[in-house]
Design an enzyme around this catalytic site. Structure first.
Site, mmCIF file in Angstrom:
data_model
loop_
_atom_site.group_PDB
_atom_site.id
_atom_site.type_symbol
_atom_site.label_atom_id
_atom_site.label_comp_id
_atom_site.label_asym_id
_atom_site.label_seq_id
_atom_site.Cartn_x
_atom_site.Cartn_y
_atom_site.Cartn_z
ATOM 1 N N ASP A 33 41.153 46.326 43.740
ATOM 2 C CA ASP A 33 39.715 46.101 43.646
ATOM 3 C C ASP A 33 38.918 47.185 44.391
ATOM 4 O OD1 ASP A 33 37.513 44.054 42.909
ATOM 5 O OD2 ASP A 33 37.180 44.380 45.044
ATOM 6 N N TYR A 38 32.556 52.374 46.893
ATOM 7 C CA TYR A 38 33.589 52.622 47.903
ATOM 8 C C TYR A 38 34.077 54.071 47.869
ATOM 9 C CZ TYR A 38 34.008 47.484 47.491
ATOM 10 O OH TYR A 38 33.766 46.139 47.415
ATOM 11 N N LYS A 63 33.412 48.282 40.178
ATOM 12 C CA LYS A 63 32.082 47.671 40.181
ATOM 13 C C LYS A 63 31.018 48.746 39.996
ATOM 14 C CE LYS A 63 33.743 44.519 43.772
ATOM 15 N NZ LYS A 63 34.791 45.419 44.312
ATOM 16 N N HIS A 96 27.858 44.830 40.729
ATOM 17 C CA HIS A 96 28.116 44.677 42.159
ATOM 18 C C HIS A 96 27.050 43.858 42.881
ATOM 19 C CE1 HIS A 96 30.387 46.960 45.576
ATOM 20 N NE2 HIS A 96 30.147 45.712 45.902
#
Length: 247
Positions: A33, A38, A63, A96
């Site tokens: 994930d 990120y 996301k 997100h």
């Protein structure tokens, strides 16, 4: 969707993410994930591609961040996402955050499913209030496969467990062992540790077993084990999972 996943929030791109995913794959993890925000999708994709585990046996998600939202922009954003992963498809893509015209964006995500770019779509952090969630769900042709929210013994989210179960939407728990801001408080909880000592387990094992405490939860609740106050090495985490559910 494999029930236990490795959450990759705050794991730096490069060797840290690559080695984490490779170690997790060797330990039996098949659910990963990351997210655009990120900044580690490239390393996840590299680890997946270079693994001996066939791509079809892993569940890879990502996301979309709000700066990618916009009418006519989503399919191109997913193409860029696939380029970062160097993969042909993703198993699930999430919105997100509940920002902007997410109802309009959802319709474009539905098109991405039709085109085979993603297998399923989901939402993250849409638990701000029921009215927001309910009005959004009412606009959908394809319901979310999953919703990610924080869930652990200090944030049990009973209301959302029941609501999502009624709608047939999977609850995907981030920070299942306690949030980053808790500084490990949940893992030091005296009651949890007393139970752990009585059963010869660790606090983390007891928390995971609590998450899986009945057959309904077993079928509807999914855990992202990397999203904890301290990153647990994948092999150790996997042993805890197996032991905590009696395997």
């Amino acid at each position: 969707m494999p029930q236990f996943g490795l959450g990759l929030f705050i794991i730096p791109d490069g060797k840290a993410t690559y080695n984490s995913v490779r170690a997790a794959l060797r330990s039996g993890y098949r659910h990963f994930d990351p997210a655009y925000a990120y900044r580690n999708e490239r390393s996840v994709g590299k680890a997946i591609r270079e693994s001996e585990v066939p791509r079809k046996k892993s569940w890879i998600t990502s996301k979309l961040w709000p700066n990618e939202y916009g009418k006519g922009k989503i399919l191109a954003a997913i193409d860029r996402m696939l380029e970062r992963f160097c993969l042909d498809y993703l198993d699930m893509v999430y919105l997100h955050q509940p920002v902007g015209d997410y109802a309009g964006i959802w319709k474009e995500l539905e098109k991405a499913v039709e085109k085979g770019k993603v297998r399923a779509i989901g939402i993250s952090n849409f638990d701000y209030k029921d009215e927001l969630f309910d009005s959004f769900i009412a606009t959908m042709r394809l319901k979310p496969g999953a919703m990610q929210i924080e869930c652990h013994p200090y944030a049990q989210r009973t209301h959302w467990q029941e609501k999502l179960k009624e709608l047939g939407i999977v609850l995907k728990c981030w920070y299942p062992l306690g949030g980053r801001a808790s500084n490990g408080e949940l893992l030091r909880d005296p009651i949890i540790n007393r139970i752990a000592k009585a059963h010869g387990k660790t606090a983390a094992q007891i928390i995971i077993r609590w998450q899986m405490r009945d057959k309904t939860s077993l079928k509807s609740r999914f855990l992202l084990l990397g999203k904890t106050v301290n990153q647990i090495p994948a092999e150790r985490a996997n042993r805890k999972v197996r032991q905590s559910i009696g395997r």
